[in-house]
Design a protein around this motif. Structure first.
Motif, PDB file in Angstrom:
ATOM      1  N   UNK A   4       0.950  -1.340  -0.022  1.00 17.13           N
ATOM      2  CA  UNK A   4      -0.058  -0.014   0.123  1.00 17.13           C
ATOM      3  C   UNK A   4       0.793   1.215  -0.148  1.00 17.13           C
ATOM      4  N   UNK A   5       0.409   2.197  -0.746  1.00 14.21           N
ATOM      5  CA  UNK A   5       1.414   3.523  -0.725  1.00 14.21           C
ATOM      6  C   UNK A   5       0.380   4.450  -0.284  1.00 14.21           C
ATOM      7  N   UNK A   6       1.014   5.203   0.805  1.00 15.84           N
ATOM      8  CA  UNK A   6       0.461   6.264   1.546  1.00 15.84           C
ATOM      9  C   UNK A   6       1.024   7.600   0.665  1.00 15.84           C
ATOM     10  N   UNK A  34     -11.663   9.638  -4.407  1.00 13.89           N
ATOM     11  CA  UNK A  34     -12.035   8.382  -3.641  1.00 13.89           C
ATOM     12  C   UNK A  34     -12.748   7.458  -4.359  1.00 13.89           C
ATOM     13  N   UNK A  35     -13.305   7.434  -5.688  1.00 13.83           N
ATOM     14  CA  UNK A  35     -13.950   6.552  -6.565  1.00 13.83           C
ATOM     15  C   UNK A  35     -13.048   5.708  -7.419  1.00 13.83           C
ATOM     16  N   UNK A  36     -11.685   5.951  -7.349  1.00  7.78           N
ATOM     17  CA  UNK A  36     -10.577   5.347  -8.029  1.00  7.78           C
ATOM     18  C   UNK A  36     -10.564   3.977  -7.545  1.00  7.78           C
ATOM     19  N   UNK A  40      -7.790   3.232  -1.209  1.00  6.58           N
ATOM     20  CA  UNK A  40      -8.097   2.554  -0.210  1.00  6.58           C
ATOM     21  C   UNK A  40      -8.959   3.220   0.724  1.00  6.58           C
ATOM     22  N   UNK A  41      -8.599   4.485   1.200  1.00  3.72           N
ATOM     23  CA  UNK A  41      -8.949   5.494   2.039  1.00  3.72           C
ATOM     24  C   UNK A  41      -8.150   6.702   2.222  1.00  3.72           C
ATOM     25  N   UNK A  42      -8.998   7.742   2.826  1.00  2.53           N
ATOM     26  CA  UNK A  42      -8.456   8.999   2.784  1.00  2.53           C
ATOM     27  C   UNK A  42      -8.591   9.583   4.124  1.00  2.53           C
ATOM     28  N   UNK A  56      -3.861   9.967   2.188  1.00  4.43           N
ATOM     29  CA  UNK A  56      -4.675   8.587   1.379  1.00  4.43           C
ATOM     30  C   UNK A  56      -3.812   7.515   1.105  1.00  4.43           C
ATOM     31  N   UNK A  57      -4.595   6.321   1.128  1.00  5.45           N
ATOM     32  CA  UNK A  57      -3.916   5.115   0.968  1.00  5.45           C
ATOM     33  C   UNK A  57      -4.338   4.317  -0.407  1.00  5.45           C
TER      34      UNK A  57
END
Length: 87
Positions: A4-6, A34-36, A40-42, A56-57
């Motif tokens: 996962x990239x943060x 966020x729809x991409x 993962x999350x923001x 964002x992750x």
């Protein structure tokens, strides 16, 4: 699965328009990514010195947040990408 990239995105608002800038980040910029499918999350954070940070992750290839309106920011945003370190 790739790590996962943060992504950390940080910008400083002009003090007089901080509330407008924070609303732009929360209502326009973050929802745009966020729809991409790789998202993962923001999370959104603010500080008393008119900064906004978005953490964002992503599964891979983080998207850039849209450029903020120049009238709302004191300078261009800064962006850093991180991956977790096994220790």
């Amino acid at each position: 699965m790739p790590p996962v990239i943060v992504r950390m995105w940080e910008a400083r608002s002009r003090p007089a328009v901080f509330d407008e800038f924070l609303a732009w980040v929360c209502e326009k910029a973050v929802p745009e990514v966020e729809g991409h499918p790789q998202h993962v999350s923001s999370e959104v954070f603010s500080s008393t010195d008119h900064r906004v940070v978005v953490i964002s992750r992503w599964h891979r290839d983080p998207l850039d947040l849209p450029a903020p309106p120049p009238t709302l920011v004191a300078r261009s945003p800064h962006v850093w990408d991180f991956t977790q370190v096994d220790r």
